[in-house]
Design a protein around this motif. Structure first.
Motif, PDB file in Angstrom:
ATOM      1  N   LYS A   1       0.816  -1.209   0.000  1.00 40.48           N
ATOM      2  CA  LYS A   1       0.000   0.000   0.000  1.00 40.48           C
ATOM      3  C   LYS A   1       0.856   1.268   0.000  1.00 40.48           C
ATOM      4  CE  LYS A   1      -4.026  -2.027   0.118  1.00 40.48           C
ATOM      5  NZ  LYS A   1      -4.959  -1.917  -1.040  1.00 40.48           N
ATOM      6  N   HIS A   2       2.178   1.106   0.048  1.00 41.26           N
ATOM      7  CA  HIS A   2       3.083   2.245   0.085  1.00 41.26           C
ATOM      8  C   HIS A   2       3.951   2.304  -1.164  1.00 41.26           C
ATOM      9  CE1 HIS A   2       2.101   2.443   4.384  1.00 41.26           C
ATOM     10  NE2 HIS A   2       2.661   3.634   4.399  1.00 41.26           N
ATOM     11  N   ASP A   3       4.386   3.511  -1.491  1.00 39.64           N
ATOM     12  CA  ASP A   3       5.473   3.697  -2.447  1.00 39.64           C
ATOM     13  C   ASP A   3       6.754   3.230  -1.757  1.00 39.64           C
ATOM     14  OD1 ASP A   3       7.822   5.108  -3.577  1.00 39.64           O
ATOM     15  OD2 ASP A   3       6.362   6.099  -4.866  1.00 39.64           O
ATOM     16  N   GLY A   4       7.473   2.325  -2.387  1.00 38.00           N
ATOM     17  CA  GLY A   4       8.617   1.706  -1.734  1.00 38.00           C
ATOM     18  C   GLY A   4       9.683   2.676  -1.275  1.00 38.00           C
ATOM     19  N   ASN A   5       9.814   3.814  -1.938  1.00 32.39           N
ATOM     20  CA  ASN A   5      10.829   4.797  -1.568  1.00 32.39           C
ATOM     21  C   ASN A   5      10.326   5.837  -0.580  1.00 32.39           C
ATOM     22  OD1 ASN A   5      12.735   3.618  -3.246  1.00 32.39           O
ATOM     23  ND2 ASN A   5      12.238   4.947  -4.981  1.00 32.39           N
ATOM     24  N   HIS A   6       9.052   5.775  -0.244  1.00 34.56           N
ATOM     25  CA  HIS A   6       8.453   6.788   0.631  1.00 34.56           C
ATOM     26  C   HIS A   6       7.538   6.120   1.650  1.00 34.56           C
ATOM     27  CE1 HIS A   6       9.389   8.797  -3.225  1.00 34.56           C
ATOM     28  NE2 HIS A   6       9.810   9.779  -2.436  1.00 34.56           N
ATOM     29  N   ALA A   7       8.063   5.099   2.317  1.00 37.76           N
ATOM     30  CA  ALA A   7       7.283   4.310   3.262  1.00 37.76           C
ATOM     31  C   ALA A   7       7.853   4.501   4.661  1.00 37.76           C
ATOM     32  CB  ALA A   7       7.316   2.838   2.861  1.00 37.76           C
ATOM     33  N   PRO A   8       7.323   5.439   5.441  1.00 36.37           N
ATOM     34  CA  PRO A   8       7.912   5.739   6.755  1.00 36.37           C
ATOM     35  C   PRO A   8       7.740   4.598   7.749  1.00 36.37           C
ATOM     36  CG  PRO A   8       5.908   7.018   6.407  1.00 36.37           C
ATOM     37  CD  PRO A   8       6.203   6.334   5.122  1.00 36.37           C
ATOM     38  N   MET A   9       8.762   4.393   8.543  1.00 36.85           N
ATOM     39  CA  MET A   9       8.782   3.341   9.552  1.00 36.85           C
ATOM     40  C   MET A   9       8.440   3.910  10.920  1.00 36.85           C
ATOM     41  SD  MET A   9       9.703   0.582   7.883  1.00 36.85           S
ATOM     42  CE  MET A   9      10.212  -0.511   9.204  1.00 36.85           C
ATOM     43  N   LEU A  10       7.690   3.165  11.705  1.00 34.98           N
ATOM     44  CA  LEU A  10       7.456   3.542  13.090  1.00 34.98           C
ATOM     45  C   LEU A  10       8.784   3.516  13.847  1.00 34.98           C
ATOM     46  CD1 LEU A  10       4.488   2.934  12.250  1.00 34.98           C
ATOM     47  CD2 LEU A  10       4.127   2.059  14.558  1.00 34.98           C
ATOM     48  N   GLY A  11       9.022   4.546  14.641  1.00 34.47           N
ATOM     49  CA  GLY A  11      10.235   4.606  15.438  1.00 34.47           C
ATOM     50  C   GLY A  11      11.409   5.253  14.753  1.00 34.47           C
ATOM     51  N   ALA A  12      11.234   5.684  13.501  1.00 29.51           N
ATOM     52  CA  ALA A  12      12.339   6.281  12.743  1.00 29.51           C
ATOM     53  C   ALA A  12      12.196   7.782  12.590  1.00 29.51           C
ATOM     54  CB  ALA A  12      12.448   5.609  11.372  1.00 29.51           C
ATOM     55  N   GLY A  13      11.365   8.408  13.418  1.00 24.84           N
ATOM     56  CA  GLY A  13      11.286   9.849  13.444  1.00 24.84           C
ATOM     57  C   GLY A  13      10.122  10.440  12.682  1.00 24.84           C
ATOM     58  N   PRO A  14       9.951  11.788  12.784  1.00 25.96           N
ATOM     59  CA  PRO A  14       8.863  12.471  12.083  1.00 25.96           C
ATOM     60  C   PRO A  14       8.953  12.302  10.575  1.00 25.96           C
ATOM     61  CG  PRO A  14       9.884  13.903  13.724  1.00 25.96           C
ATOM     62  CD  PRO A  14      10.759  12.698  13.603  1.00 25.96           C
ATOM     63  N   VAL A  15       7.816  12.575   9.915  1.00 23.34           N
ATOM     64  CA  VAL A  15       7.681  12.377   8.479  1.00 23.34           C
ATOM     65  C   VAL A  15       7.337  13.714   7.820  1.00 23.34           C
ATOM     66  CG1 VAL A  15       6.367  11.188   6.684  1.00 23.34           C
ATOM     67  CG2 VAL A  15       6.855  10.026   8.849  1.00 23.34           C
ATOM     68  N   ILE A  16       8.071  14.066   6.761  1.00 22.17           N
ATOM     69  CA  ILE A  16       7.663  15.175   5.907  1.00 22.17           C
ATOM     70  C   ILE A  16       6.665  14.636   4.894  1.00 22.17           C
ATOM     71  CG2 ILE A  16       8.399  16.861   4.182  1.00 22.17           C
ATOM     72  CD1 ILE A  16      11.071  17.037   5.564  1.00 22.17           C
ATOM     73  N   LYS A  17       5.483  15.243   4.831  1.00 20.41           N
ATOM     74  CA  LYS A  17       4.403  14.771   3.963  1.00 20.41           C
ATOM     75  C   LYS A  17       4.330  15.656   2.717  1.00 20.41           C
ATOM     76  CE  LYS A  17       0.711  13.767   6.576  1.00 20.41           C
ATOM     77  NZ  LYS A  17      -0.291  13.939   7.667  1.00 20.41           N
ATOM     78  N   ILE A  18       4.404  15.008   1.555  1.00 19.69           N
ATOM     79  CA  ILE A  18       4.511  15.728   0.283  1.00 19.69           C
ATOM     80  C   ILE A  18       3.450  15.212  -0.680  1.00 19.69           C
ATOM     81  CG2 ILE A  18       6.034  16.213  -1.686  1.00 19.69           C
ATOM     82  CD1 ILE A  18       8.394  15.582   0.293  1.00 19.69           C
ATOM     83  N   ASN A  19       2.794  16.145  -1.368  1.00 17.72           N
ATOM     84  CA  ASN A  19       1.818  15.769  -2.389  1.00 17.72           C
ATOM     85  C   ASN A  19       1.776  16.849  -3.457  1.00 17.72           C
ATOM     86  OD1 ASN A  19      -1.356  15.979  -3.294  1.00 17.72           O
ATOM     87  ND2 ASN A  19      -0.645  13.877  -3.106  1.00 17.72           N
TER      88      ASN A  19
END
Length: 428
Positions: free
Chosen positions: A318-336
């Protein structure tokens, strides 16, 4: 990790946006913030700390800096207080087949299946007449009052293949056996007002009540890796923003935390991000004229903090393989690219540089190109104010479920980044 117990307590005591707002105001006042009334003239001074509420469900907290805002701009963090849930209808009582139920309306884009077989309670705001005066108070029954039982699999053999849930006919919670005395909801609310607020003989006029799961927020996992709770979307960001603001009291910058209601239904309300609340408050605090207000905003930055979709191990496709944030790996910049998020290269670059300086890990999220994308208060606020905006969030699972999941380490990362943002000398 030290903030986790405080977060769990905040989640448990904030079953509705009204309660979340009241709890944040209480915390701010203990820290020396002065509660301002929009109906009155404001007496403010440089370096002062103030908070303003609207509809009891939206909050703006500000720390006035020492330098003129025309020189330094504003540092704004935005989040929302509401979460998908089941709201009680005005004429709610249903007596059928020997059971007493309450009719509900689905608020927001809720995952409905997890609401079945949960111990539910009721909380919200009640408006009443007492001694000729109309008043409102918050109530929270706290104890389990109701349940929405599943249909046994013997009577629904397709249950594990999925089936559409009819919000009108299948979601009415059961409160009691009907018996000889049908439920009088107004009388029940009157009794709760007396027990909780000490208000006797009130005449109930109207209410805004929501069902919620009574299971407590918890730190779970073999090594305590996770936070499991209702309303992580988006009280997690409200809590992080509040912690960061309170820590920034000595920064000397103009700092604003805005937590608005109704994001889950589009934000188009008097107290929502698509309403006038934030602009009106900013103008009262900082704008001497239209030109100066525009100048201040163009030196400012808004960080819109709202949860992101973490990579689920059972649904990785369900994710783009290069933009799949992991739990525990820090905040996420959200881009669209279609402006469902308001991030651009400048705002993303600023935040990335800030996080690098603070040693805060950072991730990117972009939806699959063949899947739709949710949105936040970021694009709404950016389009209303013209302020540069960045959309970020912490990765979570089960967004919009009755119980969501986040990583316990990410909270500290987000608070650290927002603290640095509130304290930074220059934004862009």
């Amino acid at each position: 990790m030290s903030q986790i117990p405080a977060l769990l307590d905040f989640l448990d005591h904030s079953p509705t946006p009204f309660h979340a707002c009241a709890n944040m105001v209480q915390r701010l006042q203990r820290a020396g913030f002065i509660l301002l009334d929009e109906r009155e003239a404001w007496q403010i001074e440089a370096g002062g700390c103030y908070c303003i509420t609207r509809n009891d469900s939206s909050l703006i907290a500000v720390q006035l800096g020492q330098r003129p805002a025309l020189q330094s701009g504003l540092r704004l963090v935005g989040a929302h207080t509401d979460s998908p849930c089941l709201r009680v209808k005005p004429s709610a009582v249903i007596n059928r087949h020997g059971f007493c139920q309450l009719g509900v309306e689905v608020y927001g884009g809720a995952l409905l299946a997890p609401w079945f077989d949960r111990d539910l309670s009721l909380a919200g705001r009640v408006t009443f007449e007492l001694s000729g005066k109309v008043q409102s108070r918050l109530i929270d029954f706290k104890r389990p009052l109701a349940v929405i039982p599943n249909l046994a699999i013997h009577l629904n053999r397709q249950a594990n293949q999925g089936w559409p849930i009819n919000a009108q006919t299948e979601l009415s919670p059961i409160l009691a056996l009907a018996g000889d005395n049908p439920l009088d909801l107004s009388a029940l609310l009157t009794q709760q007002l007396a027990a909780e607020q000490g208000i006797e003989s009130a005449q109930i006029l109207a209410f805004e009540l929501s069902f919620y799961d009574t299971q407590k927020a918890a730190q779970i996992g073999l090594n305590g890796e996770f936070i499991a709770s209702a309303r992580l979307d988006n009280l997690l960001s409200c809590f992080a923003g509040l912690e960061a603001l309170l820590a920034a009291k000595t920064s000397g910058q103009h700092c604003v935390l805005v937590c608005t209601d109704h994001e889950e239904v589009g934000s188009a309300s008097a107290c929502g991000a698509d309403g006038p609340f934030l602009e009106q408050v900013l103008r009262r605090l900082w704008a001497q004229n239209e030109a100066q207000f525009a100048q201040i905003l163009q030196q400012s930055l808004l960080i819109s903090a709202d949860n992101a979709h973490g990579l689920h191990p059972n649904y990785a496709d369900k994710h783009d393989g290069n933009h799949a944030p992991m739990l525990g790996a820090g905040p996420v910049i959200k881009i669209n690219s279609n402006q469902r998020y308001a991030t651009n290269s400048e705002t993303a670059g600023f935040f990335r540089h800030l996080c690098q300086r603070e040693a805060v890990p950072l991730q990117n999220f972009v939806s699959r190109s063949d899947l739709g994308c949710g949105s936040t208060i970021g694009p709404i606020t950016a389009s209303r104010l013209g302020v540069r905006t960045l959309d970020i969030g912490l990765p979570t699972f089960a967004m919009h479920s009755i119980r969501e999941l986040a990583d316990s380490r990410d909270l500290g990362f987000l608070i650290q980044a927002l603290k640095a943002f509130f304290a930074c000398d220059q934004v862009l």
